[in-house]
Design an enzyme around this catalytic site. Structure first.
Site, PDB file in Angstrom:
ATOM      1  N   TYR A  41       0.762  -1.105   0.036  1.00  0.00           N
ATOM      2  CA  TYR A  41      -0.017   0.079   0.144  1.00  0.00           C
ATOM      3  C   TYR A  41       0.944   1.289   0.115  1.00  0.00           C
ATOM      4  O   TYR A  41       2.010   1.104   0.140  1.00  0.00           O
ATOM      5  CB  TYR A  41      -1.083  -0.028   1.029  1.00  0.00           C
ATOM      6  N   ARG A  64       8.334   4.785  -4.446  1.00  0.00           N
ATOM      7  CA  ARG A  64       8.195   3.674  -3.257  1.00  0.00           C
ATOM      8  C   ARG A  64       7.220   2.778  -3.628  1.00  0.00           C
ATOM      9  O   ARG A  64       7.427   1.269  -3.468  1.00  0.00           O
ATOM     10  CB  ARG A  64       7.987   4.372  -2.046  1.00  0.00           C
ATOM     11  N   ARG A 119      -6.668 -20.843  -3.218  1.00  0.00           N
ATOM     12  CA  ARG A 119      -5.381 -20.698  -2.257  1.00  0.00           C
ATOM     13  C   ARG A 119      -4.365 -21.711  -2.249  1.00  0.00           C
ATOM     14  O   ARG A 119      -4.601 -22.892  -2.501  1.00  0.00           O
ATOM     15  CB  ARG A 119      -6.356 -21.045  -0.959  1.00  0.00           C
ATOM     16  N   HIS A 121       0.282 -21.072  -1.488  1.00  0.00           N
ATOM     17  CA  HIS A 121       0.953 -19.742  -1.192  1.00  0.00           C
ATOM     18  C   HIS A 121       1.753 -19.550  -2.261  1.00  0.00           C
ATOM     19  O   HIS A 121       1.943 -18.171  -2.385  1.00  0.00           O
ATOM     20  CB  HIS A 121       2.001 -20.487   0.114  1.00  0.00           C
ATOM     21  N   LEU A 219      10.976   1.356   7.420  1.00  0.00           N
ATOM     22  CA  LEU A 219      10.363   1.532   6.112  1.00  0.00           C
ATOM     23  C   LEU A 219      11.114   2.983   5.852  1.00  0.00           C
ATOM     24  O   LEU A 219      11.021   3.894   6.760  1.00  0.00           O
ATOM     25  CB  LEU A 219       8.857   1.660   6.270  1.00  0.00           C
TER      26      LEU A 219
HETATM   27  N1  PMP Z   1       7.656   3.468   9.015  1.00  0.00           N
HETATM   28  C1  PMP Z   1       6.428   3.125   9.252  1.00  0.00           C
HETATM   29  C2  PMP Z   1       6.349   1.564   9.811  1.00  0.00           C
HETATM   30  C3  PMP Z   1       5.364   3.496   8.638  1.00  0.00           C
HETATM   31  O1  PMP Z   1       4.164   2.757   8.782  1.00  0.00           O
HETATM   32  C4  PMP Z   1       5.252   4.869   8.075  1.00  0.00           C
HETATM   33  C5  PMP Z   1       4.170   5.607   7.758  1.00  0.00           C
HETATM   34  N2  PMP Z   1       3.708   5.103   6.271  1.00  0.00           N
HETATM   35  C6  PMP Z   1       6.482   5.490   8.017  1.00  0.00           C
HETATM   36  C7  PMP Z   1       7.588   4.752   8.585  1.00  0.00           C
HETATM   37  C8  PMP Z   1       6.659   7.053   7.819  1.00  0.00           C
HETATM   38  O2  PMP Z   1       6.616   6.843   6.100  1.00  0.00           O
HETATM   39  P1  PMP Z   1       6.020   8.237   5.393  1.00  0.00           P
HETATM   40  O3  PMP Z   1       6.938   9.327   5.839  1.00  0.00           O
HETATM   41  O4  PMP Z   1       6.150   8.037   4.013  1.00  0.00           O
HETATM   42  O5  PMP Z   1       4.663   8.502   5.865  1.00  0.00           O
END
Ligand code: PMP
Length: 321
Positions: A41, A64, A119, A121, A219
């Site tokens: 997402y 991204r 279903r 995997h 992330l």
């Molecule tokens: N880390 C995680 C685990 C997140 O869920 C988010 C929010 N999407 C972020 C970092 C920050 O990302 P962004 O600045 O793109 O919202």
């Protein structure tokens, strides 16, 4: 209980080629997003401004998204122009029918799953990805008030760089914060800072802004690169390196960032004051710079819209002479 359809007027969402009211959007139970959490997402802010609305750092969000689908072997259903067009269509539908006011900031939520199949995997051959886009009002928290956070061991998988819809680890951390009257849970893996349940975490010490390095353990928020740029603009030294739990607990300032939070100062961690226990100078400088970046992008979008309008008017005039 509030059903989604009780929200009036109902948001209009995009699902697999159609614009429909949210309560009518349906995916089959064999969608691999439902069965396996097999999807990704993206969440991007769309800020309202005089003369229109503009997405903030959408190019980076779409890059991204492309990386996320690429990492899990799904063909990107749209190119950047296609995604932009789709978001514009959902925004327009919601401004006309869905109750989104033109002067309201909004969030675009995009989800892509591998699709629907019997279903099993491993990836099934020849299925179409499920594509869902929703645009909802964005209510930014009050940045002047510091937030309280708790901390916990990061027990998530090691592909945190993929913006996966498999969010159980993050959900449990958000619930832990909620149960402790905290805004966010800050996570450590083996004594080293990773990130929040839905935010990146920054530490200020001696006037330097530190962040955990980009890696599979976090992330990379779209605000990561932005804040890096803003530190340069503000003359704040920035360093990406491992931050220990002990260092974070002795920080002068802690900041969290995300699309829905922008930047927020953390004034208490596990009940202890962070630094002086109030929003600090580095936070204040970055917050102001963030607002300037938004204003600049809005200005650029407006100029581009006016130029486009000018081209359209000119060709209309040429056609009518
Ligand atoms: N880390 C995680 C685990 C997140 O869920 C988010 C929010 N999407 C972020 C970092 C920050 O990302 P962004 O600045 O793109 O919202």
């Amino acid at each position: 209980m509030t059903a989604v359809s009780d929200v009036s007027p109902e948001p209009i969402v995009y699902l697999n080629g159609e614009l429909v009211p949210l309560s009518e959007a349906r995916v089959p139970v064999l969608d691999r997003g439902f069965i396996f959490g097999d999807g990704i997402y993206e969440v991007a802010p769309l800020y309202a401004h005089a003369g229109g609305r503009s997405a903030f750092r959408l190019a980076q969000h779409l890059a991204r998204l492309a990386r996320s689908v690429g990492k899990i072997g799904i063909a990107n259903p749209f190119d950047d122009a296609g995604w932009r067009d789709l978001i514009d269509r959902v925004v327009a539908a919601n401004q006309t029918h869905g109750g989104l006011r033109a002067d309201q900031d909004a969030l675009a939520y995009i989800q892509v799953t591998r699709g629907v199949a019997k279903r099993g995997h491993a990836f099934p051959a020849g299925i179409q990805p499920t594509v869902f886009v929703m645009v909802t009002p964005l209510h930014l928290p009050d940045a002047a008030q510091g937030v309280h956070c708790v901390s916990a061991e990061d027990r998530r998988w090691l592909n945190c760089d993929i913006k996966s819809v498999s969010l159980l680890g993050n959900v449990l951390m958000a619930q832990y914060a909620a149960e402790n009257d905290a805004f966010e849970t800050i996570q450590f893996r083996d004594g080293v800072l990773t990130e929040g349940s839905s935010s990146n975490v920054w530490m200020v010490k001696g006037g330097v802004l530190y962040a955990p390095p980009r890696s599979h353990k976090i992330l990379e928020g779209i605000r990561y690169g932005l804040i890096e740029e803003l530190t340069a603009e503000c003359g704040i030294r920035f360093e990406a390196r491992e931050i220990t739990e002990a260092e974070l607990r002795a920080a002068d300032e802690i900041i969290v960032s995300s699309a829905t939070k922008e930047v927020l100062p953390v004034t208490r961690l596990d009940g202890q004051p962070v630094g002086a226990g109030k929003p600090g100078a580095v936070f204040a400088a970055l917050y102001a710079a963030y607002q300037r970046a938004k204003a600049k992008q809005a200005q650029e979008a407006q100029t581009a819209q006016q130029a486009q309008q000018g081209v359209e008017n000119e060709s209309r005039e040429r056609l009518t002479v």
